[in-house]
Design an enzyme around this catalytic site. Structure first.
Site, PDB file in Angstrom:
ATOM      1  N   ALA A 145       0.822  -1.217   0.000  1.00 21.30           N
ATOM      2  CA  ALA A 145       0.000   0.000   0.000  1.00 21.30           C
ATOM      3  C   ALA A 145       0.851   1.260   0.000  1.00 21.30           C
ATOM      4  O   ALA A 145       0.434   2.298  -0.518  1.00 21.30           O
ATOM      5  CB  ALA A 145      -0.933  -0.002   1.207  1.00 21.30           C
ATOM      6  N   THR A 146       2.054   1.192   0.561  1.00 18.44           N
ATOM      7  CA  THR A 146       2.924   2.380   0.519  1.00 18.44           C
ATOM      8  C   THR A 146       3.172   2.772  -0.934  1.00 18.44           C
ATOM      9  O   THR A 146       3.014   3.945  -1.315  1.00 18.44           O
ATOM     10  CB  THR A 146       4.278   2.082   1.219  1.00 18.44           C
ATOM     11  OG1 THR A 146       4.014   1.772   2.587  1.00 18.44           O
ATOM     12  CG2 THR A 146       5.220   3.271   1.128  1.00 18.44           C
ATOM     13  N   ASN A 175      -5.417   2.909  10.876  1.00 20.10           N
ATOM     14  CA  ASN A 175      -4.596   1.787  11.325  1.00 20.10           C
ATOM     15  C   ASN A 175      -4.324   1.804  12.828  1.00 20.10           C
ATOM     16  O   ASN A 175      -3.943   0.794  13.394  1.00 20.10           O
ATOM     17  CB  ASN A 175      -3.257   1.766  10.571  1.00 20.10           C
ATOM     18  CG  ASN A 175      -2.609   3.124  10.495  1.00 20.10           C
ATOM     19  OD1 ASN A 175      -3.249   4.101  10.079  1.00 20.10           O
ATOM     20  ND2 ASN A 175      -1.371   3.224  10.892  1.00 20.10           N
ATOM     21  N   GLN A 193      -6.311  -0.958   5.491  1.00 14.51           N
ATOM     22  CA  GLN A 193      -6.863  -1.623   6.679  1.00 14.51           C
ATOM     23  C   GLN A 193      -8.331  -2.007   6.496  1.00 14.51           C
ATOM     24  O   GLN A 193      -8.949  -2.540   7.422  1.00 14.51           O
ATOM     25  CB  GLN A 193      -6.758  -0.687   7.890  1.00 14.51           C
ATOM     26  CG  GLN A 193      -5.337  -0.337   8.293  1.00 14.51           C
ATOM     27  CD  GLN A 193      -4.652  -1.468   9.057  1.00 14.51           C
ATOM     28  OE1 GLN A 193      -5.285  -2.433   9.490  1.00 14.51           O
ATOM     29  NE2 GLN A 193      -3.344  -1.354   9.227  1.00 14.51           N
ATOM     30  N   SER A 218      -3.299  -3.588   0.486  1.00 19.34           N
ATOM     31  CA  SER A 218      -2.075  -4.286   0.861  1.00 19.34           C
ATOM     32  C   SER A 218      -2.432  -5.725   1.212  1.00 19.34           C
ATOM     33  O   SER A 218      -3.332  -5.956   2.027  1.00 19.34           O
ATOM     34  CB  SER A 218      -1.476  -3.589   2.083  1.00 19.34           C
ATOM     35  OG  SER A 218      -0.352  -4.298   2.535  1.00 19.34           O
ATOM     36  N   THR A 244       8.690  -7.223 -13.819  1.00 19.44           N
ATOM     37  CA  THR A 244       8.052  -8.538 -13.874  1.00 19.44           C
ATOM     38  C   THR A 244       7.084  -8.698 -12.706  1.00 19.44           C
ATOM     39  O   THR A 244       7.448  -8.463 -11.552  1.00 19.44           O
ATOM     40  CB  THR A 244       9.127  -9.647 -13.815  1.00 19.44           C
ATOM     41  OG1 THR A 244      10.037  -9.429 -14.888  1.00 19.44           O
ATOM     42  CG2 THR A 244       8.515 -11.025 -13.922  1.00 19.44           C
ATOM     43  N   CYS A 302       4.811   1.262  11.325  1.00 18.73           N
ATOM     44  CA  CYS A 302       5.637   1.951  10.336  1.00 18.73           C
ATOM     45  C   CYS A 302       6.373   3.132  10.935  1.00 18.73           C
ATOM     46  O   CYS A 302       7.323   3.616  10.357  1.00 18.73           O
ATOM     47  CB  CYS A 302       4.778   2.427   9.176  1.00 18.73           C
ATOM     48  SG  CYS A 302       3.768   1.121   8.538  1.00 18.73           S
TER      49      CYS A 302
HETATM   50  N1  PMP Z   1      -1.761   2.538   4.824  1.00 17.47           N
HETATM   51  C1  PMP Z   1      -2.213   2.058   5.986  1.00 17.47           C
HETATM   52  C2  PMP Z   1      -3.491   2.578   6.552  1.00 17.47           C
HETATM   53  C3  PMP Z   1      -1.493   1.066   6.657  1.00 17.47           C
HETATM   54  O1  PMP Z   1      -1.935   0.596   7.818  1.00 17.47           O
HETATM   55  C4  PMP Z   1      -0.293   0.594   6.081  1.00 17.47           C
HETATM   56  C5  PMP Z   1       0.550  -0.433   6.796  1.00 17.47           C
HETATM   57  N2  PMP Z   1       0.933  -0.053   8.092  1.00 17.47           N
HETATM   58  C6  PMP Z   1       0.119   1.131   4.859  1.00 17.47           C
HETATM   59  C7  PMP Z   1      -0.646   2.094   4.257  1.00 17.47           C
HETATM   60  C8  PMP Z   1       1.377   0.647   4.197  1.00 17.47           C
HETATM   61  O2  PMP Z   1       1.160  -0.645   3.704  1.00 17.47           O
HETATM   62  P1  PMP Z   1       2.358  -1.575   3.197  1.00 17.47           P
HETATM   63  O3  PMP Z   1       2.947  -2.188   4.423  1.00 17.47           O
HETATM   64  O4  PMP Z   1       1.679  -2.580   2.323  1.00 17.47           O
HETATM   65  O5  PMP Z   1       3.301  -0.723   2.445  1.00 17.47           O
END
Ligand code: PMP
Length: 396
Positions: free
Chosen positions: A75-76, A157, A185, A205, A245, A335
């Site tokens: 998701a990042t 989150n 989430q 994610s 890929t 994070c």
């Molecule tokens: N957005 C939210 C709301 C999350 O909770 C997270 C993960 N902590 C992320 C983005 C980032 O996701 P990923 O670990 O897949 O990069």
């Protein structure tokens, strides 16, 4: 869920891989290892078919079509691709304002700084109320026809707030504003099958929904795809939006995880998890210390597995330390762990730094049992007594 002697209460940091997901992935890590972009032989065709199926499964979870799914590393990356991609492609003389929620994940807020410092956009933040809901009257006030896009998360989150996305979308549409939603989430928290009626871009994610780490996806509405500049250039895979890929096994894992999340059992699963979460909170609140809930009331507005609790007078780190190695929970977002600052989410909902430092996020999930809840509550009670007896409780 218990691994050996350790209870795992940190599902919002990451979920365990569901055994059914691993089973489906395994062949693509073994004999079916072909490159999905090899178009001259059966190894490639098999892998390409598996990726197509996975795109369809992910699309079905959110009510989209497969050609609207771009696989990313998580998701990042999906958040970065959406926000930077839109901003970098847009003509300089068009809408120059961007709106972000204040309690967004760092992978949105940090991109906001880049949009301002490197690309010259004006980024404004929309505050949230004490439950973490975006303040709609402030949004009404701030939004206008100079706003290019808005990014609001579906589910927080840290405190589990489920946003009112339909209302936010209605406001955005009145001004022709593109709506991106970080839904990392959300699959464990709410039904997403109609979400694409309200949002234009959406990030997911796999490792937040019992799939593997290292894969996520960006949903980009078909008509908007040519407004997004890629971040990774190369062979032009995935409709030129993300070269490289495609990792077949990870896609299969994410697709299977999405299919399980969209299954008819998903609602019952969410209700059962909420019920266990409520029992956990009730047990803790019957202890002889004041324990408050941060964020929305337990109920429809909150992620069913989330209990963000405040142990006033105690240090969250002290409690978590005393719980090791028997119970895993966390202080807010994994994070940002390592950054010695109180959680920005807890500060945004009005907590003081001391209150934020006394708060722990417990998050349970698919494999949590009633017995886990009982044991966890006992472990927390024991940790609190030991800390209190050692005299390291601060007086408020
Ligand atoms: N957005 C939210 C709301 C999350 O909770 C997270 C993960 N902590 C992320 C983005 C980032 O996701 P990923 O670990 O897949 O990069």
């Amino acid at each position: 869920m218990k691994i050996g002697n350790a209870l795992y209460f940190d599902h919002q940091a990451t979920t365990p891989l569901d055994a059914r997901v691993l089973d489906k992935m395994r062949p693509y890590l073994e004999d079916s290892f072909g490159n999905p972009h090899s178009s001259d032989h059966n190894f490639g065709w098999c892998a390409a078919q598996a990726v197509d199926d996975a795109s369809r499964q992910v699309a079905q979870l959110i009510g989209a079509d497969s050609d609207e799914i771009v696989f990313t590393s998580g998701a990042t990356e999906a958040n970065n691709l959406a926000l930077l991609g839109l901003a970098r492609k847009a003509a300089r003389d068009t809408r120059q304002n961007i709106l972000l929620g204040t309690s967004e994940h760092k992978s949105v807020l940090a991109v906001g700084h880049v949009l301002e410092s490197q690309l010259g956009y004006k980024v404004k933040h929309i505050p949230v109320d004490c439950h973490g809901h975006v303040l709609l009257d402030q949004l009404y006030e701030i939004i206008n026809d100079d706003v290019f896009f808005i990014s609001i998360m579906a589910v927080n989150n840290e405190i589990g707030t489920i946003q009112r996305l339909k209302t936010i979308s209605d406001i955005a549409r009145q001004h022709g504003v593109i709506f991106h939603c970080d839904a990392a989430q959300a699959p464990c928290a709410t039904d997403l099958s109609k979400i694409t009626e309200h949002v234009d871009l959406l990030s997911l994610s796999a490792h937040k929904m019992y799939g593997p780490k290292g894969i996520g996806a960006l949903y980009a509405r078909r008509e908007l795809q040519n407004l997004v500049e890629p971040m990774i250039y190369g062979g032009g895979q995935q409709n030129n939006l993300r070269s490289g890929t495609i990792p077949t096994a990870l896609c299969v894992g994410m697709g299977t995880a999405a299919e399980l999340m969209a299954s008819p059992q998903a609602l019952a699963e969410r209700l059962a998890i909420a019920n266990l979460r409520d029992q956990f909170v009730e047990k803790l609140q019957s202890l002889p210390w004041p324990i408050e809930i941060n964020g929305p009331m337990l109920g429809r507005d909150r992620h069913p597995g989330n209990a963000n609790l405040r142990f006033d007078g105690f240090s969250a780190h002290e409690i978590l330390g005393a719980l090791q190695p028997r119970l895993a929970a966390s202080t807010g977002s994994a994070c940002t762990t390592g950054i010695p600052e109180p959680s920005h989410v807890l500060m945004e909902i009005g907590l003081t730094p001391d209150q934020a430092d006394s708060s722990i996020r417990f998050s349970i999930g698919r494999f949590t049992t009633k017995q886990d809840i009982e044991e966890a509550a006992e472990l927390v009670a024991d940790a609190l007594s030991r800390i209190a007896n050692a005299g390291i409780v601060q007086t408020a």
